[in-house]
Write an enzyme that holds these catalytic residues in place. Structure first.
Site, PDB file in Angstrom:
ATOM      1  N   HIS A  34     -34.990 -12.747  -8.635  1.00 29.53           N
ATOM      2  CA  HIS A  34     -35.543 -11.521  -9.206  1.00 29.53           C
ATOM      3  C   HIS A  34     -35.320 -11.453 -10.710  1.00 29.53           C
ATOM      4  O   HIS A  34     -36.132 -10.875 -11.437  1.00 29.53           O
ATOM      5  CB  HIS A  34     -34.917 -10.294  -8.544  1.00 29.53           C
ATOM      6  N   HIS A  81     -28.411  -4.762  -1.067  1.00 31.14           N
ATOM      7  CA  HIS A  81     -28.744  -5.469   0.170  1.00 31.14           C
ATOM      8  C   HIS A  81     -27.490  -6.145   0.717  1.00 31.14           C
ATOM      9  O   HIS A  81     -26.808  -6.860  -0.025  1.00 31.14           O
ATOM     10  CB  HIS A  81     -29.779  -6.570  -0.077  1.00 31.14           C
ATOM     11  N   HIS A 120     -24.727  43.069  -7.886  1.00 30.39           N
ATOM     12  CA  HIS A 120     -24.934  42.529  -6.538  1.00 30.39           C
ATOM     13  C   HIS A 120     -24.471  43.555  -5.492  1.00 30.39           C
ATOM     14  O   HIS A 120     -25.130  43.766  -4.468  1.00 30.39           O
ATOM     15  CB  HIS A 120     -24.137  41.236  -6.348  1.00 30.39           C
ATOM     16  N   ASP A 167     -37.760  -6.737   1.626  1.00 25.73           N
ATOM     17  CA  ASP A 167     -38.482  -6.663   0.357  1.00 25.73           C
ATOM     18  C   ASP A 167     -39.991  -6.624   0.552  1.00 25.73           C
ATOM     19  O   ASP A 167     -40.709  -5.944  -0.191  1.00 25.73           O
ATOM     20  CB  ASP A 167     -38.145  -7.876  -0.512  1.00 25.73           C
ATOM     21  N   GLN A 212     -32.777 -13.695  -3.649  1.00 22.92           N
ATOM     22  CA  GLN A 212     -32.647 -12.495  -4.462  1.00 22.92           C
ATOM     23  C   GLN A 212     -32.289 -12.815  -5.909  1.00 22.92           C
ATOM     24  O   GLN A 212     -32.667 -12.079  -6.822  1.00 22.92           O
ATOM     25  CB  GLN A 212     -31.601 -11.571  -3.856  1.00 22.92           C
TER      26      GLN A 212
END
Length: 434
Positions: free
Chosen positions: A253, A319, A412, A352, A250
């Site tokens: 990345h 993760h 209302h 992934d 990871q």
């Protein structure tokens, strides 16, 4: 007690860099808002060196690009998409429309309606990211979205053929070779040639993430996503090589991707640090993974797994990989994570790339309040009401009149009074003679 064997150095330039990103993105969005296609083309030339006659790929161009790929690549893309589609279909089936008669003559219902148009951003950078096409486009199509516009940037001036193939196989209705803030702004705002969408989805760099943040409200977004994060929880039974390899998987990345180990075993922790340093120099992606580990890598030793679960929830990472004797305990003990990966036979890379769950997940602590991208993000859960019995309407009218006047909402109250008058015969002094 927590003992940090390694901490990240961080970067003192982070705040200044974030401000530069905000300023740049704001200027690009403003320019696209004012000048449409002309601004999009100017920024594409400036940032990507890319200015074709048309950013949109024609069907015959897509066919040619797809046919240029090896048959095995196409088969692999289809195999992955089958897994993503299967999981997304199960998610969609879990979201049901219903209608219930809550009391005689009062019907309340829920419908899940797909948004009409989605803009899917699939990042490029240095490499084609085919998996993001599956996660954004295919999931939207399973949700029932009628129109998906997809944007992906050229890579070093070349068409990312595998990404284009993944986008068309996933069901994208339009594909544009266009990247960055200009692509996100064009889809969100609409230009002369690019239709406006209702929701933006997909990951991207800091500029793409900031563009989504600034445009949120004018359009919906899937979630705010920052740099990829991995946290591994390991006990003394874990294999240090598995831990080291998965942390680096990871970190590659980007140089700002955190990689954290929490373990009950100090010997394992020290061996993992050694192995990471041994493996890093030989990685083709060391220019990203190395700075990520240096600046954002952490190794923490804790006394027991109870402390590990608690600390992991503080991190609230995207993760979380569980490498312990009983990994499924994490399902009961943890609450803050984007996705869990249980046991050494799975890994974050499966999530992934191939296993079928969605990889667009919350980062930077957002897992404390949201999950990741899924079919439900593309659906609007709406309600409807119908009262068919006069007695029920009259009773509701009386109740509405009383509770509305508690709040001094006379208008209302009168809507309720009128139903009680029309359907229950109640007197209403304020009703004009008809």
């Amino acid at each position: 007690m927590r003992r940090y064997l390694k901490t990240g150095s961080g970067s003192s330039a982070d705040a200044a860099a974030q401000e530069r990103v905000r300023t740049t993105v704001s200027a690009v969005i403003g320019d696209v808002r004012a000048h449409g296609d002309a601004a999009v083309r100017a920024y594409s030339e400036q940032f990507d060196g890319w200015s074709p006659d048309s950013f949109r790929l024609r069907p015959e161009e897509i066919d040619k690009i797809v046919s240029s790929l090896p048959a095995e690549t196409i088969a692999d893309l289809k195999a992955v998409q089958a897994r993503v589609r299967r999981f997304a279909e199960h998610q969609r089936a879990s979201l049901t429309d219903f209608e219930v008669e809550t009391e005689p003559g009062v019907f309340l219902g829920q419908k899940n309606i797909p948004v009409a148009a989605v803009g899917a951003y699939v990042p490029g950078g240095r490499y084609p990211l085919t998996a993001s096409a599956h996660m954004t486009v295919l999931t939207a199509k399973v949700a029932g979205v009628p129109h998906v516009t997809a944007c992906t940037p050229p890579i070093r001036g070349e068409i990312p053929a595998a990404t284009v193939a993944a986008l068309t196989l996933a069901g994208a209705d339009e594909i544009y070779l266009l990247g960055g803030t200009q692509a996100v702004a064009a889809m969100a705002l609409g230009t002369e040639s690019i239709r406006k969408v209702d929701l933006l989805a997909g990951p991207g760099n800091a500029y793409v993430a900031e563009a989504k943040r600034q445009l949120f409200g004018e359009v919906g977004i899937d979630l705010f996503a920052g740099p990829t994060e991995i946290l591994v929880i390991a006990d003394e039974r874990a294999d240090p090589l598995v831990v080291a390899v998965d942390l680096l998987s990871q970190a590659e990345h980007g140089p700002d991707s955190p990689a954290v180990l929490i373990t009950t075993a100090e010997d394992l922790a020290r061996r993992v640090i050694e192995l990471v340093e041994e493996i890093l120099p030989g990685m083709p992606t060391a220019d990203f993974a190395g700075p990520a580990w240096r600046d954002h890598g952490e190794v923490v030793v804790v006394d027991d797994l109870d402390e590990a679960w608690a600390l992991a929830d503080e991190y609230a990472f995207e993760h979380v990989e569980i490498l312990t004797a009983e990994p499924r305990v994490a399902l009961e003990r943890m609450r803050n994570y984007g996705a869990l990966f249980l046991g050494d036979k799975t890994c974050v890379s499966y999530g992934d790339k191939v296993i079928g769950t969605n990889h667009t997940l919350p980062t930077r602590g957002a897992a404390r309040y949201t999950g990741g991208l899924w079919v439900g993000k593309y659906l609007k859960t709406v309600t409807y009401q119908e009262v068919t019995e006069a007695d029920a309407s009259a009773a509701l009218g009386r109740l509405c009149g009383r509770v509305s006047r508690v709040e001094s909402f006379e208008g209302h109250a009168r809507s309720g009074d009128l139903r009680a008058h029309l359907h229950g015969g109640d007197p209403a002094a304020w009703v004009p003679v008809r």
